[in-house]
Enzyme design. Structure first.
Site, PDB file in Angstrom:
ATOM      1  N   PHE A  97     -38.129  15.527  -9.424  1.00 46.03           N
ATOM      2  CA  PHE A  97     -39.518  15.854  -9.109  1.00 46.03           C
ATOM      3  C   PHE A  97     -40.171  16.399 -10.390  1.00 46.03           C
ATOM      4  O   PHE A  97     -39.569  17.208 -11.100  1.00 46.03           O
ATOM      5  CB  PHE A  97     -39.544  16.902  -7.990  1.00 46.03           C
ATOM      6  CG  PHE A  97     -40.892  17.059  -7.370  1.00 46.03           C
ATOM      7  CD1 PHE A  97     -41.290  16.240  -6.321  1.00 46.03           C
ATOM      8  CD2 PHE A  97     -41.779  18.018  -7.839  1.00 46.03           C
ATOM      9  CE1 PHE A  97     -42.550  16.384  -5.751  1.00 46.03           C
ATOM     10  CE2 PHE A  97     -43.042  18.155  -7.269  1.00 46.03           C
ATOM     11  CZ  PHE A  97     -43.421  17.340  -6.216  1.00 46.03           C
ATOM     12  N   ASP A 174     -32.003  21.970  -7.113  1.00 53.03           N
ATOM     13  CA  ASP A 174     -33.280  21.976  -6.389  1.00 53.03           C
ATOM     14  C   ASP A 174     -32.989  21.448  -4.986  1.00 53.03           C
ATOM     15  O   ASP A 174     -32.717  20.256  -4.812  1.00 53.03           O
ATOM     16  CB  ASP A 174     -34.302  21.084  -7.116  1.00 53.03           C
ATOM     17  CG  ASP A 174     -35.638  21.014  -6.370  1.00 53.03           C
ATOM     18  OD1 ASP A 174     -35.674  21.317  -5.164  1.00 53.03           O
ATOM     19  OD2 ASP A 174     -36.648  20.632  -7.002  1.00 53.03           O
ATOM     20  N   TYR A 199     -41.691  24.553   3.071  1.00 52.97           N
ATOM     21  CA  TYR A 199     -42.720  23.832   3.842  1.00 52.97           C
ATOM     22  C   TYR A 199     -42.252  22.478   4.364  1.00 52.97           C
ATOM     23  O   TYR A 199     -42.969  21.819   5.094  1.00 52.97           O
ATOM     24  CB  TYR A 199     -44.010  23.662   3.017  1.00 52.97           C
ATOM     25  CG  TYR A 199     -43.824  23.350   1.540  1.00 52.97           C
ATOM     26  CD1 TYR A 199     -43.483  22.082   1.117  1.00 52.97           C
ATOM     27  CD2 TYR A 199     -44.010  24.345   0.578  1.00 52.97           C
ATOM     28  CE1 TYR A 199     -43.325  21.798  -0.230  1.00 52.97           C
ATOM     29  CE2 TYR A 199     -43.846  24.066  -0.783  1.00 52.97           C
ATOM     30  CZ  TYR A 199     -43.499  22.803  -1.179  1.00 52.97           C
ATOM     31  OH  TYR A 199     -43.332  22.521  -2.516  1.00 52.97           O
ATOM     32  N   LYS A 200     -41.039  22.042   3.968  1.00 48.46           N
ATOM     33  CA  LYS A 200     -40.572  20.726   4.433  1.00 48.46           C
ATOM     34  C   LYS A 200     -39.788  20.908   5.730  1.00 48.46           C
ATOM     35  O   LYS A 200     -40.371  21.208   6.759  1.00 48.46           O
ATOM     36  CB  LYS A 200     -39.740  20.061   3.344  1.00 48.46           C
ATOM     37  CG  LYS A 200     -40.502  19.861   2.029  1.00 48.46           C
ATOM     38  CD  LYS A 200     -39.602  19.219   0.994  1.00 48.46           C
ATOM     39  CE  LYS A 200     -40.217  19.205  -0.387  1.00 48.46           C
ATOM     40  NZ  LYS A 200     -41.386  18.331  -0.517  1.00 48.46           N
ATOM     41  N   ARG A 347     -42.164   6.573   2.473  1.00 48.82           N
ATOM     42  CA  ARG A 347     -41.087   7.472   2.921  1.00 48.82           C
ATOM     43  C   ARG A 347     -41.294   7.810   4.400  1.00 48.82           C
ATOM     44  O   ARG A 347     -42.388   8.172   4.817  1.00 48.82           O
ATOM     45  CB  ARG A 347     -41.104   8.786   2.134  1.00 48.82           C
ATOM     46  CG  ARG A 347     -40.755   8.676   0.687  1.00 48.82           C
ATOM     47  CD  ARG A 347     -40.464  10.042   0.074  1.00 48.82           C
ATOM     48  NE  ARG A 347     -41.497  11.049   0.336  1.00 48.82           N
ATOM     49  CZ  ARG A 347     -41.482  12.270  -0.177  1.00 48.82           C
ATOM     50  NH1 ARG A 347     -40.480  12.662  -0.936  1.00 48.82           N
ATOM     51  NH2 ARG A 347     -42.453  13.127   0.078  1.00 48.82           N
TER      52      ARG A 347
HETATM   53  C1  LIG Z   1     -37.789  18.138  -5.109  1.00 50.03           C
HETATM   54  C2  LIG Z   1     -39.043  18.968  -5.208  1.00 50.03           C
HETATM   55  N1  LIG Z   1     -39.109  19.955  -6.117  1.00 50.03           N
HETATM   56  C3  LIG Z   1     -40.235  20.711  -6.245  1.00 50.03           C
HETATM   57  C4  LIG Z   1     -41.327  20.499  -5.423  1.00 50.03           C
HETATM   58  C5  LIG Z   1     -42.568  21.313  -5.557  1.00 50.03           C
HETATM   59  O1  LIG Z   1     -42.366  22.581  -6.094  1.00 50.03           O
HETATM   60  P1  LIG Z   1     -43.333  23.795  -5.753  1.00 50.03           P
HETATM   61  O2  LIG Z   1     -42.860  24.383  -4.458  1.00 50.03           O
HETATM   62  O3  LIG Z   1     -43.198  24.711  -6.912  1.00 50.03           O
HETATM   63  O4  LIG Z   1     -44.722  23.258  -5.613  1.00 50.03           O
HETATM   64  C6  LIG Z   1     -41.288  19.478  -4.467  1.00 50.03           C
HETATM   65  C7  LIG Z   1     -42.474  19.232  -3.617  1.00 50.03           C
HETATM   66  O5  LIG Z   1     -42.586  18.370  -2.825  1.00 50.03           O
HETATM   67  C8  LIG Z   1     -40.119  18.692  -4.362  1.00 50.03           C
HETATM   68  O6  LIG Z   1     -40.040  17.692  -3.481  1.00 50.03           O
END
Ligand SMILES: Cc1ncc(COP(=O)(O)O)c(C=O)c1O
Length: 386
Positions: A97, A174, A199-200, A347
């Protein structure tokens, strides 16, 4: 549930009633107690650590609800990334990401080092052998995704953490696309750190505070980016100029937490309290198996990018098609909510907590109709951000 068929829980999960109620409760406290509410809110993040620890397979002191993935990555890299002599470069994957890459690039730049990216052979997945090849005596720290956000490829945290450690580097994960979708065993895996959002699959709402894991073996380190909220609770309000880090991961908090957003996480976590995470994962795999079978059978022109092997699959299924953007918009116009990732990925996340096989059959039926009629090409795709 929002109206229609919701298949975007890997981007923004639906709102649990318990989250709604928790926010209303905290709003009420603000209304009636004003500043006295802080007596209750002061340690709110810490009260969530046992639930987060259960989700991540960690001791409560190894996790904390705070910040965003990006902010937490910066805080952890500031502390753990210590280039020394030849061992100075950072490693991530070419399919990460973007924010992970940007954060790693920042720290490489600050230290005059390089961020190396493990290449992808097929543009969609990362081969574990390529991680082994990229590791060497000049790599200080590696960041890996637990699940790739596009293809949904899942990595084995314990095995790959051991591979990185054998080469003498630190490893962080991550876990944005795995927390709340499957069990984790972060402490036992030996991983040095992890970051995630809520939030997911955790359903804590837009902009909910994320979280971080810091393995106990690093708890003797003082956080490099300190703030008063990372001070130990007992002395925080003595307001001295001496920072005394809270025990463990809690020391990585910086400023005042967003209490109302934290309340939504507090409520959302109630759903997971008595849940068997292995059963949740089994149900998720059942749903993604069904979706892959349906796509193979009825959507031959949309290639399934997601690995078929259960051990290598996260919680969503990605379908490749040059008109994915228009297909996504056309599905939304028909009350089916997927998401789209540029340039050609649709997706679909059938979430174990709330999606059904019937919803998947209906989605595939509508997609088939769109591909047959071509009517998705008439939908206006401007202005959408996902
Ligand atoms: C794998 C991944 N990393 C990071 C993020 C976003 O990071 P942040 O919470 O700092 O906006 C997302 C957002 O969808 C994501 O899918």
């Amino acid at each position: 549930m929002p109206p229609g068929i919701y298949l975007d829980g890997n981007s923004l999960g639906v709102m649990p009633l318990s989250a709604h109620q928790a926010v209303l409760r905290r709003l009420g406290e603000w209304q009636t107690q004003a500043v006295s509410g802080w007596d209750e809110w002061f340690g709110l993040a810490e009260t969530l650590s046992p639930a987060l620890g259960k989700l991540m397979g960690a001791a409560p002191r190894e996790v904390i609800a705070t910040g965003s993935i990006t902010a937490n990555l910066h805080a952890l890299l500031a502390t753990l990334y210590r280039p020394q002599g030849e061992r100075r470069h950072l490693l991530a994957t070419a399919l990460d990401f973007p924010t992970d890459v940007y954060a790693m690039q920042s720290w490489a730049r600050l230290h005059g080092a390089e961020l190396r990216l493990i290449p992808s052979r097929d543009g969609q997945t990362i081969h574990e052998d390529d991680l082994r090849l990229a590791l060497g005596p000049d790599i200080a720290l590696v960041l890996l995704p637990t699940v790739l956000y596009r293809s949904g490829q899942r990595f084995d945290i314990a095995r790959l953490s051991a591979v990185v450690h054998q080469q003498g580097a630190l490893v962080g994960w991550d876990a944005a696309h795995s927390i709340g979708a499957m069990p984790h065993d972060l402490h036992a895996s030996g991983a040095d750190f992890a970051v995630w959002c809520s939030y997911k699959y955790l359903n804590a709402g837009p902009g909910a505070p994320g979280g971080l894991f810091l393995h106990q073996r690093h708890h003797h380190l003082a956080p490099a980016l300190s703030g008063w909220w990372g001070n130990e609770k007992e002395t925080q309000f003595e307001m001295t100029t001496q920072f005394r880090p809270a025990p463990g991961a809690a020391a990585y908090q910086q400023g005042t937490p967003p209490v109302l957003a934290l309340a939504a996480l507090e409520g959302a976590l109630e759903i997971f309290e008595d849940l068997d995470l292995h059963a949740l994962r089994a149900r998720s795999l059942q749903l993604t198996d069904t979706l892959i079978e349906l796509a193979d059978l009825h959507l031959p022109e949309m290639r399934v990018l997601t690995p078929r092997d259960h051990a290598r699959r996260g919680g969503h299924v990605s379908l490749l098609h040059p008109e994915a953007r228009a297909l996504s918009a056309a599905l939304r116009a028909r009350g089916i909510i997927p998401d789209y990732r540029s340039p050609d990925i649709l997706r679909l996340a059938p979430v174990a907590l709330y999606n059904t096989e019937d919803e998947l059959r209906e989605t595939v039926r509508v997609l088939r109709g769109l591909l047959d009629s071509g009517s998705h090409r008439e939908v206006d795709v401007s202005g959408a951000v996902s």
